[in-house]
Write a protein that holds these residues in place. Sequence first.
Motif, PDB file in Angstrom:
ATOM      1  N   ILE A  24     108.200  39.399  90.294  1.00  0.00           N
ATOM      2  CA  ILE A  24     108.374  38.058  89.813  1.00  0.00           C
ATOM      3  C   ILE A  24     107.281  36.930  90.649  1.00  0.00           C
ATOM      4  O   ILE A  24     106.488  36.093  89.885  1.00  0.00           O
ATOM      5  CB  ILE A  24     109.604  37.481  90.545  1.00  0.00           C
ATOM      6  N   ARG A  63     120.847  32.140  84.815  1.00  0.00           N
ATOM      7  CA  ARG A  63     120.522  31.376  85.703  1.00  0.00           C
ATOM      8  C   ARG A  63     118.945  31.028  85.342  1.00  0.00           C
ATOM      9  O   ARG A  63     118.328  32.100  85.054  1.00  0.00           O
ATOM     10  CB  ARG A  63     120.600  31.317  87.155  1.00  0.00           C
ATOM     11  N   ARG A  64     118.572  29.865  85.287  1.00  0.00           N
ATOM     12  CA  ARG A  64     117.279  29.237  84.947  1.00  0.00           C
ATOM     13  C   ARG A  64     116.644  28.248  85.944  1.00  0.00           C
ATOM     14  O   ARG A  64     117.304  27.412  86.128  1.00  0.00           O
ATOM     15  CB  ARG A  64     116.994  29.120  83.572  1.00  0.00           C
ATOM     16  N   SER A  65     115.351  28.772  86.341  1.00  0.00           N
ATOM     17  CA  SER A  65     114.763  27.734  87.167  1.00  0.00           C
ATOM     18  C   SER A  65     113.221  27.985  86.847  1.00  0.00           C
ATOM     19  O   SER A  65     112.452  28.799  86.860  1.00  0.00           O
ATOM     20  CB  SER A  65     114.800  27.797  88.598  1.00  0.00           C
ATOM     21  N   GLY A  66     112.548  26.868  86.166  1.00  0.00           N
ATOM     22  CA  GLY A  66     111.315  26.663  85.602  1.00  0.00           C
ATOM     23  C   GLY A  66     111.162  27.531  84.734  1.00  0.00           C
ATOM     24  O   GLY A  66     111.861  27.946  83.682  1.00  0.00           O
ATOM     25  N   MET A  67     110.353  28.804  84.807  1.00  0.00           N
ATOM     26  CA  MET A  67     110.017  29.788  83.882  1.00  0.00           C
ATOM     27  C   MET A  67     110.478  31.254  84.550  1.00  0.00           C
ATOM     28  O   MET A  67     110.057  32.273  83.931  1.00  0.00           O
ATOM     29  CB  MET A  67     108.568  30.058  83.606  1.00  0.00           C
ATOM     30  N   ILE A  68     111.761  31.160  85.245  1.00  0.00           N
ATOM     31  CA  ILE A  68     112.309  32.309  85.910  1.00  0.00           C
ATOM     32  C   ILE A  68     113.807  32.177  85.298  1.00  0.00           C
ATOM     33  O   ILE A  68     114.410  31.102  85.422  1.00  0.00           O
ATOM     34  CB  ILE A  68     112.394  32.363  87.339  1.00  0.00           C
ATOM     35  N   MET A  98     117.287  34.373  85.576  1.00  0.00           N
ATOM     36  CA  MET A  98     117.740  35.518  86.250  1.00  0.00           C
ATOM     37  C   MET A  98     119.130  36.008  85.621  1.00  0.00           C
ATOM     38  O   MET A  98     120.125  35.006  85.388  1.00  0.00           O
ATOM     39  CB  MET A  98     117.997  35.357  87.519  1.00  0.00           C
TER      40      MET A  98
END
Lengths: 69, 206
Positions: free
Chosen positions: B124, B154-159, B161
Amino acid sequence: MAPVLIVNERDRVEWRDGMTVQDVLDALRYDYVLMTVTVDGALVPEEEYSLRLVPDSSKLAVFHLAHGG
Amino acid sequence: MGIFDRNVPGSTEILRGATVGIAGCGGLGSQAAASLVRAGVGRLILVDCDRVEESNLNRQHYFLEDLGRPKTEALAARLRSIEPEVRITSLGIRLTPAEVPSVFAEAEVLIEAFDRAEAKRWLIEAWCRAFPDRLIVAASGVSGLGRNESLRVRRSGMIVMCGDGESDMAEGLCAPRVAVVANLQANAAVEHLVRRGMERAEWPRC
Protein backbone atom coordinates in the motif's frame (compact mmCIF):
# COMPACT_ATOMS: atom_id res chain seq x y z
CA MET A 1 -15.27 25.03 21.22
CA ALA A 2 -12.07 23.13 20.34
CA PRO A 3 -11.77 21.60 16.87
CA VAL A 4 -12.43 17.87 16.70
CA LEU A 5 -10.72 15.22 14.62
CA ILE A 6 -12.89 12.48 13.16
CA VAL A 7 -11.29 9.03 12.97
CA ASN A 8 -12.81 6.19 10.95
CA GLU A 9 -15.97 8.28 10.51
CA ARG A 10 -16.84 7.36 14.09
CA ASP A 11 -14.33 8.20 16.79
CA ARG A 12 -13.72 11.77 17.89
CA VAL A 13 -10.58 13.29 19.35
CA GLU A 14 -10.25 16.83 20.59
CA TRP A 15 -7.57 18.54 18.54
CA ARG A 16 -4.72 20.45 20.14
CA ASP A 17 -1.89 22.46 18.66
CA GLY A 18 1.13 20.33 17.72
CA MET A 19 -0.82 17.07 17.68
CA THR A 20 0.82 14.28 15.67
CA VAL A 21 -0.63 11.15 14.10
CA GLN A 22 0.90 9.11 16.92
CA ASP A 23 -0.83 11.34 19.50
CA VAL A 24 -4.17 10.56 17.85
CA LEU A 25 -3.47 6.83 17.81
CA ASP A 26 -2.47 6.97 21.49
CA ALA A 27 -5.57 8.95 22.43
CA LEU A 28 -7.80 6.32 20.86
CA ARG A 29 -5.65 3.46 22.17
CA TYR A 30 -5.20 2.08 18.66
CA ASP A 31 -2.38 -0.36 19.23
CA TYR A 32 -2.66 -2.55 16.15
CA VAL A 33 0.69 -4.09 15.23
CA LEU A 34 0.13 -3.42 11.57
CA MET A 35 -2.01 -0.64 10.17
CA THR A 36 -2.29 1.92 7.41
CA VAL A 37 -3.17 5.48 8.33
CA THR A 38 -4.42 8.32 6.16
CA VAL A 39 -4.97 11.97 7.01
CA ASP A 40 -7.53 13.67 4.80
CA GLY A 41 -7.10 10.85 2.32
CA ALA A 42 -3.30 10.98 2.09
CA LEU A 43 -1.28 8.02 3.35
CA VAL A 44 1.11 8.61 6.25
CA PRO A 45 4.08 6.18 6.33
CA GLU A 46 4.68 4.53 9.70
CA GLU A 47 8.04 6.26 10.19
CA GLU A 48 6.23 9.61 10.10
CA TYR A 49 3.54 8.90 12.73
CA SER A 50 5.48 10.79 15.42
CA LEU A 51 6.46 13.61 13.10
CA ARG A 52 3.40 14.35 10.99
CA LEU A 53 1.29 17.13 12.44
CA VAL A 54 -2.46 16.74 12.10
CA PRO A 55 -4.32 19.87 10.97
CA ASP A 56 -7.40 20.80 12.98
CA SER A 57 -10.69 19.32 11.82
CA SER A 58 -8.86 16.60 9.85
CA LYS A 59 -10.43 13.29 8.98
CA LEU A 60 -8.27 10.26 9.69
CA ALA A 61 -8.68 6.66 8.62
CA VAL A 62 -6.94 3.83 10.44
CA PHE A 63 -7.03 0.50 8.65
CA HIS A 64 -5.98 -2.51 10.72
CA LEU A 65 -4.13 -4.99 8.54
CA ALA A 66 -4.83 -8.65 9.31
CA HIS A 67 -3.14 -11.70 7.78
CA GLY A 68 -5.04 -13.69 5.18
CA GLY A 69 -5.63 -13.73 1.48
CA MET B 1 -23.96 -14.04 -28.69
CA GLY B 2 -20.69 -12.71 -27.30
CA ILE B 3 -19.31 -13.08 -23.79
CA PHE B 4 -20.05 -9.46 -22.89
CA ASP B 5 -23.49 -9.14 -24.47
CA ARG B 6 -25.16 -8.97 -21.06
CA ASN B 7 -22.69 -6.51 -19.57
CA VAL B 8 -23.88 -3.25 -18.09
CA PRO B 9 -24.35 -0.91 -21.07
CA GLY B 10 -21.38 1.36 -21.62
CA SER B 11 -19.03 -0.63 -19.43
CA THR B 12 -17.58 -3.07 -21.95
CA GLU B 13 -15.74 -0.55 -24.11
CA ILE B 14 -14.25 1.19 -21.09
CA LEU B 15 -13.13 -2.00 -19.35
CA ARG B 16 -11.64 -3.45 -22.55
CA GLY B 17 -9.09 -0.63 -22.52
CA ALA B 18 -8.32 -0.94 -18.79
CA THR B 19 -5.29 -2.50 -17.10
CA VAL B 20 -5.50 -3.87 -13.55
CA GLY B 21 -2.59 -5.16 -11.48
CA ILE B 22 -3.03 -8.18 -9.20
CA ALA B 23 -0.41 -8.48 -6.46
CA GLY B 24 -0.74 -12.04 -5.17
CA CYS B 25 -2.64 -14.78 -6.98
CA GLY B 26 -4.01 -16.72 -4.01
CA GLY B 27 -7.55 -16.77 -2.63
CA LEU B 28 -8.15 -13.08 -3.17
CA GLY B 29 -6.12 -12.45 -6.30
CA SER B 30 -7.19 -15.48 -8.32
CA GLN B 31 -10.89 -14.98 -7.55
CA ALA B 32 -10.73 -11.24 -8.21
CA ALA B 33 -8.91 -11.85 -11.49
CA ALA B 34 -11.60 -14.25 -12.71
CA SER B 35 -14.34 -11.71 -11.95
CA LEU B 36 -12.42 -8.88 -13.60
CA VAL B 37 -11.99 -10.90 -16.80
CA ARG B 38 -15.68 -11.86 -16.79
CA ALA B 39 -16.52 -8.17 -16.32
CA GLY B 40 -14.46 -7.36 -19.42
CA VAL B 41 -11.19 -5.89 -18.12
CA GLY B 42 -8.88 -6.10 -21.10
CA ARG B 43 -5.49 -6.48 -19.48
CA LEU B 44 -4.17 -7.90 -16.21
CA ILE B 45 -0.69 -7.84 -14.70
CA LEU B 46 -0.40 -10.93 -12.47
CA VAL B 47 2.37 -11.17 -9.87
CA ASP B 48 3.01 -14.14 -7.59
CA CYS B 49 6.08 -16.27 -6.82
CA ASP B 50 4.32 -19.46 -5.66
CA ARG B 51 3.25 -22.68 -7.30
CA VAL B 52 -0.20 -24.24 -6.92
CA GLU B 53 -0.46 -26.61 -3.93
CA GLU B 54 -3.27 -28.93 -2.93
CA SER B 55 -4.07 -26.81 0.13
CA ASN B 56 -4.84 -23.89 -2.20
CA LEU B 57 -7.79 -25.66 -3.79
CA ASN B 58 -10.13 -24.97 -0.85
CA ARG B 59 -10.48 -21.32 -1.89
CA GLN B 60 -8.34 -20.39 -4.88
CA HIS B 61 -9.30 -20.42 -8.56
CA TYR B 62 -7.18 -23.48 -9.44
CA PHE B 63 -7.92 -27.11 -10.23
CA LEU B 64 -6.27 -30.50 -9.65
CA GLU B 65 -4.47 -30.39 -13.00
CA ASP B 66 -2.86 -27.08 -11.99
CA LEU B 67 -0.94 -28.62 -9.06
CA GLY B 68 2.77 -27.80 -9.24
CA ARG B 69 2.39 -25.08 -11.88
CA PRO B 70 3.43 -21.50 -11.17
CA LYS B 71 0.26 -19.70 -10.06
CA THR B 72 0.67 -16.88 -12.56
CA GLU B 73 0.89 -19.37 -15.46
CA ALA B 74 -1.99 -21.53 -14.26
CA LEU B 75 -4.19 -18.52 -13.60
CA ALA B 76 -3.39 -16.96 -16.98
CA ALA B 77 -4.49 -20.18 -18.67
CA ARG B 78 -7.72 -20.29 -16.65
CA LEU B 79 -8.47 -16.67 -17.47
CA ARG B 80 -7.84 -17.21 -21.18
CA SER B 81 -10.28 -20.11 -21.07
CA ILE B 82 -12.91 -17.55 -20.00
CA GLU B 83 -11.92 -14.86 -22.52
CA PRO B 84 -9.18 -15.72 -25.04
CA GLU B 85 -8.71 -12.08 -25.99
CA VAL B 86 -7.66 -10.95 -22.51
CA ARG B 87 -4.09 -9.65 -22.43
CA ILE B 88 -2.10 -10.98 -19.49
CA THR B 89 1.37 -10.20 -18.21
CA SER B 90 2.47 -12.97 -15.82
CA LEU B 91 5.39 -12.36 -13.50
CA GLY B 92 6.49 -15.24 -11.28
CA ILE B 93 8.57 -13.06 -8.99
CA ARG B 94 8.75 -12.25 -5.28
CA LEU B 95 7.74 -8.60 -5.56
CA THR B 96 9.69 -6.00 -3.58
CA PRO B 97 8.67 -2.43 -2.75
CA ALA B 98 11.31 -1.06 -5.11
CA GLU B 99 9.81 -2.98 -8.04
CA VAL B 100 6.24 -1.71 -7.59
CA PRO B 101 6.61 1.41 -9.81
CA SER B 102 8.07 -0.51 -12.77
CA VAL B 103 6.05 -3.73 -12.51
CA PHE B 104 2.73 -1.89 -12.26
CA ALA B 105 3.61 1.17 -14.34
CA GLU B 106 0.73 0.51 -16.72
CA ALA B 107 -1.86 -0.54 -14.12
CA GLU B 108 -4.64 1.96 -13.49
CA VAL B 109 -5.84 0.07 -10.41
CA LEU B 110 -4.04 -2.40 -8.14
CA ILE B 111 -5.69 -5.29 -6.31
CA GLU B 112 -3.71 -5.97 -3.12
CA ALA B 113 -4.08 -9.70 -2.56
CA PHE B 114 -1.17 -10.73 -0.37
CA ASP B 115 -1.41 -13.15 2.56
CA ARG B 116 0.81 -11.43 5.08
CA ALA B 117 -0.18 -8.18 6.78
CA GLU B 118 3.40 -6.89 6.64
CA ALA B 119 3.39 -7.25 2.87
CA LYS B 120 -0.01 -5.61 2.62
CA ARG B 121 1.37 -2.56 4.38
CA TRP B 122 4.49 -2.11 2.30
CA LEU B 123 2.56 -2.67 -0.89
CA ILE B 124 0.00 0.00 0.00
CA GLU B 125 2.79 2.42 0.93
CA ALA B 126 4.84 1.70 -2.20
CA TRP B 127 1.81 2.08 -4.45
CA CYS B 128 0.66 5.33 -2.85
CA ARG B 129 4.18 6.77 -3.11
CA ALA B 130 4.55 5.76 -6.76
CA PHE B 131 1.02 6.46 -7.94
CA PRO B 132 -0.77 8.84 -5.54
CA ASP B 133 -3.58 9.41 -8.04
CA ARG B 134 -4.30 5.74 -8.76
CA LEU B 135 -6.64 3.48 -6.79
CA ILE B 136 -5.45 0.55 -4.68
CA VAL B 137 -8.09 -1.93 -3.53
CA ALA B 138 -6.77 -3.83 -0.52
CA ALA B 139 -8.22 -6.48 1.79
CA SER B 140 -7.97 -7.11 5.51
CA GLY B 141 -9.96 -9.61 7.52
CA VAL B 142 -11.12 -12.46 5.29
CA SER B 143 -10.79 -15.40 7.66
CA GLY B 144 -13.18 -17.64 9.53
CA LEU B 145 -16.76 -18.58 8.66
CA GLY B 146 -19.94 -16.65 7.93
CA ARG B 147 -20.43 -13.23 9.56
CA ASN B 148 -21.53 -11.59 6.32
CA GLU B 149 -22.66 -8.56 8.27
CA SER B 150 -19.08 -7.85 9.39
CA LEU B 151 -17.74 -7.51 5.84
CA ARG B 152 -17.56 -3.96 4.56
CA VAL B 153 -15.82 -1.59 2.18
CA ARG B 154 -14.11 1.52 3.50
CA ARG B 155 -12.43 4.23 1.47
CA SER B 156 -10.01 7.02 2.23
CA GLY B 157 -8.44 8.94 -0.62
CA MET B 158 -7.24 6.42 -3.19
CA ILE B 159 -7.24 3.48 -0.77
CA VAL B 160 -10.19 1.10 -0.65
CA MET B 161 -10.17 -1.56 2.09
CA CYS B 162 -12.43 -4.62 1.91
CA GLY B 163 -13.09 -7.20 4.63
CA ASP B 164 -13.93 -7.24 8.32
CA GLY B 165 -10.65 -5.59 9.31
CA GLU B 166 -10.13 -7.98 12.22
CA SER B 167 -10.21 -11.72 11.51
CA ASP B 168 -6.81 -13.40 11.20
CA MET B 169 -5.57 -16.23 9.01
CA ALA B 170 -5.01 -18.32 12.15
CA GLU B 171 -8.82 -18.81 12.24
CA GLY B 172 -8.61 -20.68 8.94
CA LEU B 173 -9.79 -19.64 5.50
CA CYS B 174 -13.08 -20.68 3.89
CA ALA B 175 -13.89 -20.38 0.17
CA PRO B 176 -17.13 -18.36 0.26
CA ARG B 177 -15.86 -15.75 2.71
CA VAL B 178 -12.59 -15.23 0.83
CA ALA B 179 -14.45 -15.11 -2.48
CA VAL B 180 -16.91 -12.53 -1.16
CA VAL B 181 -14.06 -10.22 -0.20
CA ALA B 182 -12.25 -10.87 -3.51
CA ASN B 183 -15.40 -9.90 -5.34
CA LEU B 184 -15.87 -6.80 -3.21
CA GLN B 185 -12.39 -5.85 -4.40
CA ALA B 186 -13.17 -6.61 -8.05
CA ASN B 187 -16.46 -4.75 -7.80
CA ALA B 188 -14.75 -1.64 -6.41
CA ALA B 189 -12.13 -1.76 -9.17
CA VAL B 190 -14.74 -2.11 -11.92
CA GLU B 191 -16.86 0.70 -10.49
CA HIS B 192 -13.86 3.01 -10.36
CA LEU B 193 -12.71 2.20 -13.88
CA VAL B 194 -16.14 2.59 -15.45
CA ARG B 195 -16.96 5.79 -13.58
CA ARG B 196 -13.62 7.33 -14.52
CA GLY B 197 -13.98 6.20 -18.13
CA MET B 198 -17.40 7.82 -18.36
CA GLU B 199 -16.05 11.03 -16.83
CA ARG B 200 -13.26 11.11 -19.40
CA ALA B 201 -15.76 10.61 -22.22
CA GLU B 202 -17.81 13.54 -20.95
CA TRP B 203 -14.79 15.80 -20.46
CA PRO B 204 -12.30 15.01 -23.24
CA ARG B 205 -8.86 16.57 -22.97
CA CYS B 206 -8.13 19.42 -25.37
